[in-house]
Write a protein that holds these residues in place. Structure first.
Motif, short mmCIF file in Angstrom:
data_model
loop_
_atom_site.label_atom_id
_atom_site.label_comp_id
_atom_site.label_asym_id
_atom_site.label_seq_id
_atom_site.Cartn_x
_atom_site.Cartn_y
_atom_site.Cartn_z
N LYS A 246 -30.97 -7.10 6.82
CA LYS A 246 -31.70 -8.55 7.16
C LYS A 246 -32.67 -8.12 8.19
O LYS A 246 -33.40 -9.03 8.65
CB LYS A 246 -30.98 -9.55 7.58
N GLU B 287 -36.85 -8.09 14.58
CA GLU B 287 -35.68 -9.12 14.33
C GLU B 287 -34.49 -8.54 13.88
O GLU B 287 -34.36 -7.82 12.75
CB GLU B 287 -36.29 -10.34 13.50
N PRO C 226 -31.20 -9.49 13.34
CA PRO C 226 -29.88 -10.66 13.20
C PRO C 226 -28.36 -9.90 13.22
O PRO C 226 -28.24 -8.99 12.60
CB PRO C 226 -30.21 -11.44 11.97
N ALA D 21 -21.78 -13.35 14.39
CA ALA D 21 -22.41 -14.60 15.05
C ALA D 21 -21.52 -15.80 14.94
O ALA D 21 -21.62 -16.65 15.95
CB ALA D 21 -23.56 -14.71 13.81
#
Length: 60
Positions: free
Chosen positions: A32, A45, A47, A53
């Motif tokens: 991602k 970015e 993630p 998370a």
């Protein structure tokens, strides 16, 4: 660079390509990852994976 532009109006100071490699942290979801370049600013970015998370710790 501005002196070169004054001498030669066809002079450009752009680059064809650049390469940079680095290792990602183990908790980054490499599927991602997104990269953007806008107005001369390169942004990444990175993630976190779903398991990283959502990790929660109870505080007493």
């Amino acid at each position: 660079m501005s002196n070169l532009r004054a001498l030669d109006p066809t002079f450009t100071d752009s680059f064809d390509s650049a390469i940079r490699t680095f290792s990602l942290a183990p908790d980054v979801d490499d599927g991602k990852v997104q990269a953007r370049c806008a107005d001369g600013v390169f942004s990444l970015e990175l993630p976190k994976k779903a398991s990283a998370a959502s990790k929660k710790t109870a505080v007493q």
